[in-house]
Write a protein that holds these residues in place. Structure first.
Motif, short mmCIF file in Angstrom:
data_model
loop_
_atom_site.label_atom_id
_atom_site.label_comp_id
_atom_site.label_asym_id
_atom_site.label_seq_id
_atom_site.Cartn_x
_atom_site.Cartn_y
_atom_site.Cartn_z
N ARG A 1 55.99 39.28 51.79
CA ARG A 1 55.63 40.08 50.61
C ARG A 1 56.74 41.08 50.29
N THR B 1 52.02 39.80 35.64
CA THR B 1 50.82 39.76 34.82
C THR B 1 49.90 40.86 35.32
N GLY B 2 49.22 41.47 34.38
CA GLY B 2 48.34 42.57 34.73
C GLY B 2 47.60 43.07 33.52
N GLU C 1 48.91 42.80 38.53
CA GLU C 1 47.92 42.05 39.29
C GLU C 1 48.56 40.88 40.03
N ARG C 2 49.60 40.33 39.42
CA ARG C 2 50.30 39.19 40.03
C ARG C 2 51.77 39.28 39.67
N ASP D 1 55.36 36.90 39.93
CA ASP D 1 56.03 35.64 40.23
C ASP D 1 57.52 35.91 40.18
N PRO E 1 54.46 33.40 44.35
CA PRO E 1 53.66 34.49 43.76
C PRO E 1 53.24 35.53 44.80
N GLU F 1 49.91 38.29 44.91
CA GLU F 1 48.76 38.92 44.28
C GLU F 1 48.84 40.40 44.61
N ALA G 1 43.49 43.55 41.78
CA ALA G 1 42.40 42.87 41.07
C ALA G 1 42.43 43.23 39.59
#
Length: 183
Positions: free
Chosen positions: A29, A110-111, A148-149, A151, A170, A172, A175
């Motif tokens: 991560r 993305t979020g 939220e994610r 890539d 990816p 995560e 939430a």
């Protein structure tokens, strides 16, 4: 004799590499986030994607602040802009950073967007050009993209897409919001 010793050293190195444990999820991560930060830091602009009232994606170029520790990204814009209207209706967004010039890779976040009109926050982030673009800081709102994610494709860091699916590695990050979009 030197060739034999070199060959034996190579074989021993390969054996050690084969026995090495894979990186922990936390290490992987951290590696992905560092690779994403490298690409993001090298870019002055990124693309912000919102969703319009018909469900179509709308893309525009933005001048982001550097990502925060949690990878949240901030922008400033006009309160009367189309993007603000779209984010009030549907806060789901995507950011796209790329370094095609140097063929290093790209980052997609993305979020969801949070509109922030707090004057202390605005003053904390104030950029010099805002005096001209937003006289008296009127009609200025900050956009905070809560990730939220993530890539990331970073060839320099050895992060490449899956050879079959082309899916990038990816992460995560959080939430999705549980509240319904604001009207």
């Amino acid at each position: 004799m030197t060739k034999i010793l070199s060959f034996l050293a190579l074989v021993a190195s390969c054996a050690l590499l084969a026995q090495a444990e894979p990186p922990s999820p936390a290490d992987e991560r951290a590696r992905l986030i560092a690779a994403a930060r490298e690409i993001m830091a090298a870019q002055t602009y990124c693309a912000l994607v919102t969703i319009d009232e018909t469900g179509r994606p709308q893309v525009r170029t933005m001048n982001p602040f550097p990502p925060e520790e949690d990878m949240a990204v901030w922008f400033a814009t006009n309160t009367r802009s189309r993007k603000v209207r779209e984010m009030r209706r549907d806060p789901r967004v995507a950011l796209y950073y790329s370094d095609h010039k140097n063929a290093i890779g790209y980052v997609q976040i993305t979020g969801h967007a949070v509109l922030v009109d707090d004057q202390q926050e605005i003053l904390k982030r104030k950029r010099a050009y805002w005096d001209q673009a937003f006289p008296g800081l009127k009609n200025l709102v900050l956009i905070k993209v809560v990730p939220e994610r993530l890539d990331v494709l970073n060839y320099k860091a050895g992060l490449q897409a899956d050879p079959e699916t082309w899916r990038t590695p990816p992460i995560e990050l959080g939430a999705a919001p549980t509240a319904a979009p604001r009207p």
